[in-house]
Structures are given as structure tokens and as C-alpha cells.
Design a protein around this motif. Structure first.
Motif, short mmCIF file in Angstrom:
data_model
loop_
_atom_site.label_atom_id
_atom_site.label_comp_id
_atom_site.label_asym_id
_atom_site.label_seq_id
_atom_site.Cartn_x
_atom_site.Cartn_y
_atom_site.Cartn_z
N LYS A 1 38.71 38.22 50.18
CA LYS A 1 38.41 36.87 50.69
C LYS A 1 38.08 36.88 52.18
CE LYS A 1 41.58 34.82 47.31
NZ LYS A 1 42.84 34.06 47.11
N GLN B 1 30.93 32.25 41.69
CA GLN B 1 31.63 32.66 40.47
C GLN B 1 32.10 34.10 40.56
OE1 GLN B 1 29.31 32.86 36.83
NE2 GLN B 1 31.06 32.25 35.59
N SER C 1 35.11 34.25 42.78
CA SER C 1 36.28 33.71 42.07
C SER C 1 36.82 34.71 41.05
CB SER C 1 35.88 32.41 41.35
OG SER C 1 36.94 31.93 40.56
N ASN C 2 35.90 35.37 40.32
CA ASN C 2 36.32 36.36 39.32
C ASN C 2 37.05 37.54 39.97
OD1 ASN C 2 35.34 34.92 37.18
ND2 ASN C 2 33.41 36.05 37.02
N ALA D 1 38.70 37.57 42.79
CA ALA D 1 40.01 37.11 43.25
C ALA D 1 41.00 37.02 42.08
CB ALA D 1 39.88 35.76 43.94
N LYS D 2 40.50 36.55 40.90
CA LYS D 2 41.36 36.40 39.73
C LYS D 2 41.86 37.75 39.21
CE LYS D 2 39.48 32.04 37.93
NZ LYS D 2 38.67 31.42 36.85
N ILE D 3 40.94 38.71 39.06
CA ILE D 3 41.36 40.00 38.49
C ILE D 3 42.21 40.79 39.49
CG2 ILE D 3 39.34 41.40 39.19
CD1 ILE D 3 39.48 42.62 36.32
N ASP E 1 44.30 39.34 41.67
CA ASP E 1 45.62 38.69 41.59
C ASP E 1 46.37 39.12 40.33
OD1 ASP E 1 45.13 37.37 43.94
OD2 ASP E 1 44.55 35.47 43.02
N LYS E 2 45.60 39.31 39.24
CA LYS E 2 46.24 39.73 37.99
C LYS E 2 46.78 41.15 38.11
CE LYS E 2 47.04 38.15 33.82
NZ LYS E 2 47.73 36.86 33.58
N ASN F 1 45.23 40.97 28.80
CA ASN F 1 44.56 39.94 29.60
C ASN F 1 43.57 40.53 30.59
OD1 ASN F 1 45.86 37.86 28.32
ND2 ASN F 1 47.47 37.62 29.86
N MET G 1 39.65 40.01 30.69
CA MET G 1 39.00 39.51 31.89
C MET G 1 37.81 40.39 32.28
SD MET G 1 42.31 38.41 34.20
CE MET G 1 41.37 37.90 35.63
N MET H 1 34.03 39.07 32.51
CA MET H 1 33.35 39.13 33.81
C MET H 1 32.07 39.94 33.73
SD MET H 1 36.62 39.50 36.39
CE MET H 1 37.85 38.20 36.48
#
Length: 557
Positions: free
Chosen positions: A382, A463, A466-467, A469-471, A473-474, A503, A507, A511
Motif C-alpha cells: 500500500k 481491483q 485490492s486483491n 491487499a486481501k491475499i 492479509d490472508k 481459501n 483466492m 484473482m
């Protein structure tokens, strides 16, 4: 029989006793080692439960020194607090009296049958469990045979005026005489490194009439002090202050306890005699076949009563005992260097339970370090941070070196005398360590890719950002789960880990599919797409490594 023959037979009997004790202890640890570690790890801060646990564990392994060394390993690894360890140490001293109680039973006739059965199980059984049981039975037989040999060796000298004159110098009629006896008991135990062995020798001398019951009890009190030396030796070279505190607490507990009993020594002797008589034993001075047959029972009861009284006193004063050990022990270093490699005490090699506890502590420390580094690296997705990105080579080198140190120590443990469950645990710990290092490799790749993106000013769609950042964080959440469960595993841990792994895989597929759609729509460049896929793949691999670690943790922790 000349003095040399007497000495050889007595020392030979003592040697057999020590061998039997060691064999039996090793068999008991091999049979129940994993259970013992889990019991110790689950200890609460309740001092009474800690004391009872210490007594039970020591009764299982037949050695307070072995229990204390285990505790030092646990404290060094950060698995147990100093307050918990001291509570267990207090109980360990009670548990070790079981050995004396067992010796006091007249089981000499069972010695050779036990040796025969033990040898049969140990050397001719195909199952390891039976071989460990064989060790226990064989050790039991050798122990009691050693007692018989000691008694036989001492028989000729109990009527010799010179020897009688020598042993009568150990009188408890004066304070100086009591202190001399206590000192002799301490020195003997330091030399033999087994209070159970010196208690057995004391019983043999008392049974032969060479020691009076009060003199024998004074020696036993000294033996309680001497047994603390083993714990002190286990801390030599250790820089962990809590390890020194545990050993010091053991020493203070025994030394102060003996000091208190010495102040009331005549009353203590009378109390032991009264209690033992009420429990159904014959008079302490009863002689049968030239032996004081009841004296061992009185010594065993005196040993137990002393340690029970001592435990009750110090359980009430536990906070003060902790304060005193803090005062006289080395102060902890104010801070630990961030890249300080693990340092293992080689003194724990002979106690695989303690050694593996140390390794577990360092593996947890290593995993926590990787988790902290991963959080920092993921934050750079980020916002650019050159300090974080610039330290990746140092971090990677540190993780590589840490892996080598841990694997080397595990290999050293494995080359020693370990049982099958411990061998499996070592294998799983190696696997966990290797997977932690692999997370570091993927983390380094992510750092390089992120730096390349910033340096070449490669842009991503909203997008895609965002993807990523999501993976990321996971992956962080998965590693956080694993680290937490290493310290306190819950029943549903494996199911959670499996779900998180699925998960992350899902993801990644979603993605990739979305990335292909963006390429078709011309929403991202080919360069950006390649780096995007590389980042997603590295985070997905981290999930695989976390799952591998979770599998190992589920099997052994």
C-alpha cells in the motif's frame, strides 16, 4: 574379607544401584516422555496444582534432578514462567521421596526375576513400547540387586572395631556432629549425582547397624542439599536469567528447609518415629539376623515427612521465594538483539524432553520474527517504505542461519538416545523449521517484486491493488494463527488451518481469472500482469508453507 574387597563390593553395589536407577528412569521417560511434556506445558499459575504436578511427574521419572533439568529447559524456552517452575520444583522434591519409599520395601527377592524379565523384554521384543517397559523392569531389578550387594559388602565390617569407631564419629548428639553428617550427605550426593543413590547407601549402612537412625536422617538432609547441584550444573553457560532462577529456587528451597529442620532436629526425629510406629512399623532398633530391618522404613518416612513439611511451608511463602531468587540471580539483559541467533545449552542433550522444549521455544521465536517481518513487507504493497524493503537481505540471511542452528541442534539430539515419539517430533520440528525459512524466501521475493514495481513506476488497477491487499492479509492471518497455536493449541486448529489453506488457493484462482479479464479489457499492462501473478503466487506459496507448519504443529504440539 579385606578392606579392598569390602570397598569393591560396596561401591559395585552402589554402581549397580545407580545403573538400575538410570535405566529405570530412562525407561519411564521413554514411555511417558510426551505425556510429561504436555502435562508440564499445561500447568496453570495455581501453586498447589503446580506442586501436585511436580510430585506426580517426578514420581513418574523417579528423579527430581531430571524434573528440574526439564523445568530449566522449559523456562529457558519461554514455555513456562519462573513462578510456575518454582511451584513444580517444590512438588518435585516430594515426588522424589517415592524412590526411598520403594527402596524401603523388602523386594530383594524380586530383583533377579525382574532382571530376567526385563532383559527378555528389552532385547527380544519387536515393539519399542515393550522394550521401554523392559528398561523399567530391568532397572528395577538392577536397583534392588545393587541394594543387596551393598548390604552384603557392608556385612563384614559391622563388627569391626575400627569401622565402628569411624562411623560413630558421625554422631548427632551435638550441633557440630549434625552439621558434619549433613555436610557428608551433601558431598556424597554431589559426587554420585543422585540423591536416590545416596539415600539407598544410607539405608544400607543403617540396616547394617553402622549408622543410627538420627545419623542416617542427618545424612539424608544433606543429600537433599546435594541434589540441587545437578540443576546448578544444568545452568552453567546459560545466559537465560530465568534458568538460573529456577536452579537457585531449588537450592534455596532445600537449604533453607534443611536449616529449619536442624533447628528442631531432636523433635523432628521423635515425630518421624512416632508417625512411623503409628503406621504399623516395628521399633526402629529391632534386630533380625543382625540387621536393623525397620530402619529403612523410618528413613524413607523421614525423607517424605521432611519434604512434605518443606513443600507446605514454601507453598505459603512462594511469592517470597520468587522474590529472593530474583534478588540473587543474574539480571536479564535489557534488550535482545534483533538478529541474535538461537543459543542452545548442550547440557540438555541428555534430557531430550528439556532439549526439545528449548527448540520449540526458539521455533516459536523464529515464527514470530517471520510474522513481524511479513506484516512489514505486506504493508509496503500500500505504501513504499525503503527501510523495510532495504533490510530483506539481512532478514533472509538471519532466517537461513537460524534454520541451520536449529537443524544442527535437532540433529545432535537425534544422534543421542531418543525414543520413537521423540524421533518423530524431531522430524516434524525439522519440517516446521524448513517451512518457516521457506516463508522467508517467498517474503524476500515479494519484497524484490514490490521494489521493482515502485522503481519502474508500474501501475495497478484498483481491483488488482485490492486483491493483493486481501491475499497478503490472508497470508498474514494464516501465519498469525499458526504462531498462536504453537503456544496454545486448540482442538479445532487443524480444521481452521485446512479452511484457510483452501481459501487462499481459491483466492489465487479467482484473482488469476480476474487478471485475465482485465488483460482482455486492456485495463492493465502485460508487465503489471506478470508482477501481479508473481505476487499472488508467492502469497499462495506462503499459505502452503503455513499449512505444512500447521500439520506439524497438529502432530506434535
Amino acid at each position: 574379607m579385606d578392606i579392598l574387597e569390602i570397598l569393591i563390593e560396596t561401591l559395585g553395589g552402589l554402581g549397580l544401584f545407580i545403573l538400575g536407577m538410570k535405566t529405570m528412569t530412562e525407561g519411564l521417560q521413554a514411555t511417558a516422555g510426551q505425556k510429561i511434556r504436555r502435562i508440564l506445558e499445561a500447568i496453570s499459575s495455581n501453586r498447589i496444582m503446580g506442586c501436585l504436578t511436580g510430585a506426580g511427574v517426578t514420581a513418574m521419572v523417579q528423579s527430581s534432578s531430571a524434573t528440574t533439568v526439564m523445568l530449566i529447559g522449559f523456562v529457558s524456552a519461554g514455555i513456562m514462567s519462573i513462578e510456575q517452575a518454582i511451584g513444580v520444583v517444590i512438588g518435585a522434591n516430594v515426588g522424589t521421596t517415592i524412590t526411598g519409599q520403594m527402596i524401603a520395601f523388602k523386594l530383594t527377592k524380586a530383583a533377579l526375576p525382574a532382571v530376567a524379565l526385563g532383559v527378555g523384554l528389552k532385547y527380544f521384543s519387536k515393539k519399542r513400547t515393550y522394550r521401554y517397559i523392559g528398561d523399567i523392569i530391568l532397572g528395577f531389578g538392577i536397583l534392588f540387586y545393587g541394594m543387596a550387594v551393598m548390604k552384603q559388602g557392608l556385612t563384614p565390617i559391622k563388627s569391626d572395631p575400627q569401622f565402628i569407631s569411624f562411623f560413630t564419629t558421625f554422631s548427632t548428639e551435638t550441633l557440630g556432629g549434625i552439621l558434619l553428617c549433613v555436610s557428608m550427605g551433601t558431598i556424597l550426593t554431589v559426587m554420585v549425582q543422585s540423591s536416590s543413590a545416596t539415600v539407598g547407601l544410607t539405608m544400607a549402612l543403617a540396616t547394617s547397624g553402622l549408622l543410627t537412625f538420627p545419623t542416617a536422617m542427618a545424612l539424608v538432609l544433606g543429600e537433599n542439599i546435594g541434589t540441587t547441584v545437578t540443576a546448578q550444573l544444568a545452568t552453567l553457560g546459560s545466559k537465560n536469567p530465568d534458568a538460573h532462577r529456577t536452579a537457585n529456587a531449588h537450592t534455596i528451597f532445600n537449604v533453607v528447609g534443611v536449616g529449619i529442620i536442624l533447628l528442631i532436629f531432636p523433635f523432628f526425629i521423635t515425630a518421624v518415629e512416632t508417625v512411623t510406629l503409628k503406621l504399623g512399623a516395628g521399633p526402629v532398633d529391632m534386630v533380625v539376623n543382625s540387621e536393623y530391618i525397620n530402619c529403612p522404613r523410618y528413613i524413607a518416612n523421614g525423607h517424605t515427612i521432611f519434604n512434605v513439611i518443606n513443600a507446605l511451608v514454601f507453598l505459603l511463602l512462594l511469592p517470597r521465594l520468587v522474590q529472593l531468587t530474583m534478588l540473587i540471580s543474574p539480571r536479564p539483559q535489557k534488550s535482545r538483539e534483533r538478529y541474535q541467533l538461537p543459543k542452545f545449552d548442550t547440557s540438555f542433550i541428555d534430557s531430550p524432553i528439556a532439549a526439545l522444549a528449548q527448540v520449540k521455544g526458539e521455533i516459536i521465536n523464529n515464527a514470530q520474527f517471520v510474522l513481524m517481518s511479513l506484516k512489514k513487507t505486506a504493508s509496503c504493497i500500500k505504501k513504499r517504505d525503503d527501510d523495510i524493503l532495504g533490510e530483506r537481505e539481512v532478514v533472509e540471511e538471519y532466517l537461513d542461519e537460524t534454520q541451520k542452528v536449529i537443524i544442527k541442534y535437532l540433529t545432535t539430539i537425534y544422534q543421542g538416545d531418543v525414543n520413537e515419539p521423540e524421533a518423530k517430533e524431531i522430524s516434524e520440528m525439522m519440517r516446521i523449521t524448513n517451512n518457516i525459512e521457506r516463508i522467508g524466501d517467498s517474503m524476500e521475493n515479494v519484497s524484490k517484486i514490490i521494489e521493482r514495481i515502485y522503481n519502474n513506476e508500474i501501475g495497478f488497477s484498483d481491483q488488482a491493488k485490492s486483491n493483493l491487499a486481501k491475499i497478503a492479509d490472508k497470508a498474514v492471518a494464516f501465519l498469525q494463527l499458526v504462531v498462536d497455536q504453537m503456544q496454545d493449541k486448540t482442538e479445532d486448529f487443524y480444521d481452521k488451518a485446512l479452511n484457510m489453506e483452501d481459501n487462499i488457493d481459491q483466492m489465487r484462482e479467482e484473482m488469476r481469472s480476474q487478471h485475465i479479464q482485465r488483460l482482455r479489457a486492456g485495463e492493465c499492462s502485460v508487465d503489471a500482469g506478470v508482477l501481479f501473478i508473481a505476487l499472488v503466487s508467492n502469497f499462495e506459496r506462503m499459505g502452503d508453507y503455513c499449512y505444512n507448519i500447521a500439520t506439524g504443529v497438529n502432530r506434535i504440539i
